[in-house]
Design an enzyme around this catalytic site. Sequence first.
Site, PDB file in Angstrom:
ATOM      1  N   SER A 182       0.796  -1.223   0.000  1.00 38.71           N
ATOM      2  CA  SER A 182       0.000   0.000   0.000  1.00 38.71           C
ATOM      3  C   SER A 182       0.832   1.279   0.000  1.00 38.71           C
ATOM      4  O   SER A 182       0.358   2.309  -0.454  1.00 38.71           O
ATOM      5  CB  SER A 182      -0.971   0.000   1.184  1.00 38.71           C
ATOM      6  OG  SER A 182      -0.286  -0.152   2.401  1.00 38.71           O
ATOM      7  N   HIS A 210      -5.581  -3.001  -2.776  1.00 41.65           N
ATOM      8  CA  HIS A 210      -5.307  -2.023  -3.838  1.00 41.65           C
ATOM      9  C   HIS A 210      -5.322  -2.616  -5.235  1.00 41.65           C
ATOM     10  O   HIS A 210      -5.141  -1.890  -6.214  1.00 41.65           O
ATOM     11  CB  HIS A 210      -3.967  -1.334  -3.574  1.00 41.65           C
ATOM     12  CG  HIS A 210      -3.957  -0.578  -2.289  1.00 41.65           C
ATOM     13  ND1 HIS A 210      -4.468   0.688  -2.167  1.00 41.65           N
ATOM     14  CD2 HIS A 210      -3.562  -0.939  -1.046  1.00 41.65           C
ATOM     15  CE1 HIS A 210      -4.363   1.096  -0.915  1.00 41.65           C
ATOM     16  NE2 HIS A 210      -3.811   0.120  -0.209  1.00 41.65           N
ATOM     17  N   LYS A 240     -12.002   1.043  -1.597  1.00 45.88           N
ATOM     18  CA  LYS A 240     -10.970   1.632  -2.471  1.00 45.88           C
ATOM     19  C   LYS A 240     -11.505   1.643  -3.905  1.00 45.88           C
ATOM     20  O   LYS A 240     -12.443   2.378  -4.170  1.00 45.88           O
ATOM     21  CB  LYS A 240      -9.668   0.889  -2.251  1.00 45.88           C
ATOM     22  CG  LYS A 240      -9.151   1.280  -0.856  1.00 45.88           C
ATOM     23  CD  LYS A 240      -7.978   0.534  -0.342  1.00 45.88           C
ATOM     24  CE  LYS A 240      -7.670   1.094   1.055  1.00 45.88           C
ATOM     25  NZ  LYS A 240      -6.870   0.200   1.872  1.00 45.88           N
TER      26      LYS A 240
END
Length: 387
Positions: A182, A210, A240
């Site tokens: 990350s 991610h 996200k």
Amino acid sequence: MSHAALTRLQQGLAALKADHLERRHLLLDGAQGAHVTINGQRVISFCSNDYLGLAADPALVAAAHTALDQCGVGAGAAHLITGHHRFHHDFEAAFARFVDKPAALLFSTGYLANLGLIAALVGRHGEVFSDKLNHASLVDAAQLSGASFTRRYHHNDLVRLESHLAKSTAQDKLIVSDLVFSMDGDLAPVDALLDLAERYDAWLYLDDAHGFGVLNDGRGGLTERARANDRVIYLATLGKAAGVSGAAVAAHQSVIDWLIQKARPYIYTTASPPLLAACLLESLRQIEAGEVRRERLRSHIMQLREGLASLKYGALMPSGTPIQPLLIGANADAVRLSQSLLQRGLLVPAIRTPTVPVNTARLRITLSAAHSADDVAQLVEALHAIV
Ligand SMILES: *Cc1c(COP(=O)(O)O)cnc(C)c1O
């Protein structure tokens, strides 16, 4: 009466401030997006994880309105009481099918999923093998799991990982790694980790916070082999690229059944509002059909990397993902650059110790399909002007 403990807190806060380590809120008005109002100032934001621009997408907003009228706001109970709504159920099924795993379970956040999963799979006699750059929630989860040991290996260092595994006598072993790291944007070597998991009879838990929505047609960073393997447990967080909230674990049916029995952060918390699961169903449709967004994102990544290749100082870390950290070094320098970008209307956070190792403070640039090529060009130009 003096209140010594309070005084110590205040001294601690002053020390953080003096070391440029104080964390502060930015105040957002209006919707998340590439252009936002922060502390009353209109800026181009390069710091959200809304990689596909779905957080305020009209289709998701419409899904929320429709669901709101059908099911109200609150879930009203935990999943195992009466909080498990058909929207949660349908999302789990759709998610499992999309990532090509037999079953899935929806948690309220990624942090909770990590706490629940590691503790549920690794008992007191188990061991956790964890990459040193893993997300804080995985570090905390390993610590709180009660595992007899957590072995942290250097970032992506398979030799070190194997030597830890070879020495372990634990019955339950769990290798855990961010799939996309990350703060660095690089990837875990999924198949090589799986080789080790097979050789040493360990679980492999991959946190793809991610990568989901972004990599491999949106299905995330798993390889085909890892998808088909029962020892691989996959986590996508849904706040996200998916643009909503929550996290889904996908795994063998028995793993999911076990989590429903044992994962305390799943059991002892109120279910997330069902309307969020309805939004997630729409988000999944957008991700499946999201090649145009992903193509735009890839083109922004290339534009940024080409534009910053000749920067005087500071270098982009090797990354092909929307996380594009510009390595600066000292905390104070990173903070100064971040402030000077903000004066130009560009929001890029300085990431400092202890989030990243000492002397690797960085500007963490994140790109989104919601950006335009002109947004990226403005950032490149500003960085050349100030570094
Ligand atoms: C953001 C993040 C999480 C936490 O997910 P939330 O849903 O925000 O709680 C977990 N793991 C990684 C790698 C993350 O980046």
